[in-house]
Design a protein around this motif. Structure first.
Motif, mmCIF file in Angstrom:
data_model
loop_
_atom_site.group_PDB
_atom_site.id
_atom_site.type_symbol
_atom_site.label_atom_id
_atom_site.label_comp_id
_atom_site.label_asym_id
_atom_site.label_seq_id
_atom_site.Cartn_x
_atom_site.Cartn_y
_atom_site.Cartn_z
ATOM 1 N N HIS A 65 0.834 -1.201 0.000
ATOM 2 C CA HIS A 65 0.000 0.000 0.000
ATOM 3 C C HIS A 65 0.876 1.261 0.000
ATOM 4 C CE1 HIS A 65 -2.907 -2.997 1.316
ATOM 5 N NE2 HIS A 65 -3.878 -2.134 1.142
ATOM 6 N N THR A 66 2.099 1.155 -0.526
ATOM 7 C CA THR A 66 3.036 2.282 -0.545
ATOM 8 C C THR A 66 3.137 2.860 -1.961
ATOM 9 O OG1 THR A 66 4.883 0.777 -0.916
ATOM 10 C CG2 THR A 66 4.402 1.388 1.382
ATOM 11 N N ALA A 67 3.737 4.017 -2.069
ATOM 12 C CA ALA A 67 3.830 4.725 -3.350
ATOM 13 C C ALA A 67 4.477 3.901 -4.464
ATOM 14 C CB ALA A 67 4.557 6.056 -3.164
ATOM 15 N N PRO A 68 5.611 3.209 -4.224
ATOM 16 C CA PRO A 68 6.189 2.424 -5.330
ATOM 17 C C PRO A 68 5.236 1.333 -5.832
ATOM 18 C CG PRO A 68 7.780 2.676 -3.558
ATOM 19 C CD PRO A 68 6.483 3.188 -3.037
ATOM 20 N N ALA A 69 4.554 0.679 -4.912
ATOM 21 C CA ALA A 69 3.599 -0.355 -5.306
ATOM 22 C C ALA A 69 2.434 0.262 -6.080
ATOM 23 C CB ALA A 69 3.093 -1.106 -4.076
ATOM 24 N N ILE A 70 1.960 1.401 -5.620
ATOM 25 C CA ILE A 70 0.840 2.072 -6.279
ATOM 26 C C ILE A 70 1.228 2.493 -7.700
ATOM 27 C CG2 ILE A 70 -0.673 4.098 -6.203
ATOM 28 C CD1 ILE A 70 -0.448 3.844 -3.065
ATOM 29 N N ALA A 71 2.466 2.932 -7.889
ATOM 30 C CA ALA A 71 2.952 3.283 -9.229
ATOM 31 C C ALA A 71 2.931 2.052 -10.140
ATOM 32 C CB ALA A 71 4.353 3.874 -9.147
ATOM 33 N N LEU A 72 3.320 0.910 -9.603
ATOM 34 C CA LEU A 72 3.274 -0.336 -10.372
ATOM 35 C C LEU A 72 1.831 -0.669 -10.753
ATOM 36 C CD1 LEU A 72 4.701 -2.921 -11.438
ATOM 37 C CD2 LEU A 72 4.241 -3.920 -9.203
ATOM 38 N N TYR A 73 0.907 -0.518 -9.806
ATOM 39 C CA TYR A 73 -0.511 -0.803 -10.093
ATOM 40 C C TYR A 73 -1.023 0.109 -11.207
ATOM 41 C CZ TYR A 73 -0.019 -2.746 -5.359
ATOM 42 O OH TYR A 73 0.423 -3.415 -4.245
ATOM 43 N N ALA A 74 -0.641 1.367 -11.152
ATOM 44 C CA ALA A 74 -1.062 2.306 -12.193
ATOM 45 C C ALA A 74 -0.510 1.876 -13.554
ATOM 46 C CB ALA A 74 -0.621 3.721 -11.851
ATOM 47 N N GLY A 75 0.717 1.370 -13.549
ATOM 48 C CA GLY A 75 1.316 0.882 -14.788
ATOM 49 C C GLY A 75 0.587 -0.325 -15.353
ATOM 50 N N LEU A 76 -0.004 -1.131 -14.488
ATOM 51 C CA LEU A 76 -0.742 -2.307 -14.951
ATOM 52 C C LEU A 76 -2.044 -1.934 -15.662
ATOM 53 C CD1 LEU A 76 -0.312 -4.710 -11.894
ATOM 54 C CD2 LEU A 76 0.734 -4.939 -14.155
ATOM 55 N N VAL A 77 -2.485 -0.708 -15.481
ATOM 56 C CA VAL A 77 -3.714 -0.250 -16.143
ATOM 57 C C VAL A 77 -3.475 -0.027 -17.641
ATOM 58 C CG1 VAL A 77 -5.394 1.649 -16.246
ATOM 59 C CG2 VAL A 77 -4.646 0.770 -14.031
ATOM 60 N N ARG A 83 -5.147 -4.698 -17.711
ATOM 61 C CA ARG A 83 -5.924 -3.503 -17.371
ATOM 62 C C ARG A 83 -6.933 -3.727 -16.239
ATOM 63 N NH1 ARG A 83 -7.424 -1.056 -22.423
ATOM 64 N NH2 ARG A 83 -5.261 -0.378 -22.250
ATOM 65 N N LEU A 84 -7.745 -4.763 -16.334
ATOM 66 C CA LEU A 84 -8.769 -4.979 -15.308
ATOM 67 C C LEU A 84 -8.145 -5.222 -13.937
ATOM 68 C CD1 LEU A 84 -11.424 -7.124 -17.198
ATOM 69 C CD2 LEU A 84 -11.724 -4.828 -16.264
ATOM 70 N N PHE A 85 -7.083 -5.998 -13.902
ATOM 71 C CA PHE A 85 -6.401 -6.254 -12.632
ATOM 72 C C PHE A 85 -5.818 -4.949 -12.094
ATOM 73 C CE2 PHE A 85 -2.609 -8.037 -10.285
ATOM 74 C CZ PHE A 85 -3.332 -8.427 -9.171
ATOM 75 N N GLY A 86 -5.184 -4.176 -12.970
ATOM 76 C CA GLY A 86 -4.629 -2.887 -12.560
ATOM 77 C C GLY A 86 -5.701 -1.945 -12.044
ATOM 78 N N ILE A 87 -6.843 -1.913 -12.714
ATOM 79 C CA ILE A 87 -7.948 -1.077 -12.246
ATOM 80 C C ILE A 87 -8.403 -1.549 -10.873
ATOM 81 C CG2 ILE A 87 -10.379 -0.499 -12.647
ATOM 82 C CD1 ILE A 87 -9.690 -0.483 -15.682
ATOM 83 N N GLY A 88 -8.484 -2.863 -10.690
ATOM 84 C CA GLY A 88 -8.874 -3.400 -9.386
ATOM 85 C C GLY A 88 -7.914 -2.988 -8.288
ATOM 86 N N LEU A 89 -6.617 -3.015 -8.581
ATOM 87 C CA LEU A 89 -5.613 -2.618 -7.588
ATOM 88 C C LEU A 89 -5.687 -1.133 -7.278
ATOM 89 C CD1 LEU A 89 -2.655 -4.724 -9.021
ATOM 90 C CD2 LEU A 89 -3.762 -5.080 -6.791
ATOM 91 N N VAL A 90 -5.775 -0.308 -8.324
ATOM 92 C CA VAL A 90 -5.854 1.144 -8.123
ATOM 93 C C VAL A 90 -7.141 1.504 -7.387
ATOM 94 C CG1 VAL A 90 -6.067 3.367 -9.332
ATOM 95 C CG2 VAL A 90 -4.356 1.692 -10.073
ATOM 96 N N LEU A 91 -8.217 0.860 -7.743
ATOM 97 C CA LEU A 91 -9.491 1.092 -7.074
ATOM 98 C C LEU A 91 -9.409 0.703 -5.603
ATOM 99 C CD1 LEU A 91 -12.384 1.993 -7.526
ATOM 100 C CD2 LEU A 91 -12.926 -0.351 -8.174
ATOM 101 N N HIS A 92 -8.758 -0.410 -5.322
ATOM 102 C CA HIS A 92 -8.576 -0.860 -3.942
ATOM 103 C C HIS A 92 -7.830 0.201 -3.123
ATOM 104 C CE1 HIS A 92 -8.088 -4.052 -0.846
ATOM 105 N NE2 HIS A 92 -7.059 -3.292 -0.518
#
Length: 107
Positions: A65-77, A83-92
């Motif tokens: 739940h930290t900034a580097p992980a969140i940047a990775l999640y955004a990249g998965l979008v 995309r769907l998994f990345g959206i799920g992570l960013v939404l979470h």
């Protein structure tokens, strides 16, 4: 469990369902399930002691739940394949951040 916590958990299921219904209706079930997989990042709560503290903000505290992980999640979008998994992570993360703000406002 507090009303805030119950609403928070319900939103983690309801918001992906709404997005899946609005944007991926023909594949609603698959889209919803893949976005729900964003809950996998809550496994990092198992590293905390105690594991669950109802008034602890998870954003910035738990490793996934930290900034580097969140940047990775955004990249998965970006790629269609993830995309769907990345959206799920960013939404979470977004829902967790809203919960953190709610905690601050109510204390």
């Amino acid at each position: 469990m507090s009303l805030r916590a119950i609403i928070h958990l319900c939103l983690h299921a309801a918001v992906p369902a709404l997005l899946a219904w609005l944007f991926w209706r023909p594949q609603f079930g698959k889209a919803w399930l893949v976005m729900l997989l964003g809950w996998v990042i809550d496994l990092d709560h198992l590293l905390a002691d105690p594991v669950y503290v109802p008034d602890r903000c998870s954003v910035g505290f738990h490793p996934l739940h930290t900034a580097p992980a969140i940047a990775l999640y955004a990249g998965l979008v970006v790629p269609q394949r993830t995309r769907l998994f990345g959206i799920g992570l960013v939404l979470h993360i977004a829902l967790d951040a809203i919960d953190c703000m709610w905690m601050r406002c109510s204390s």
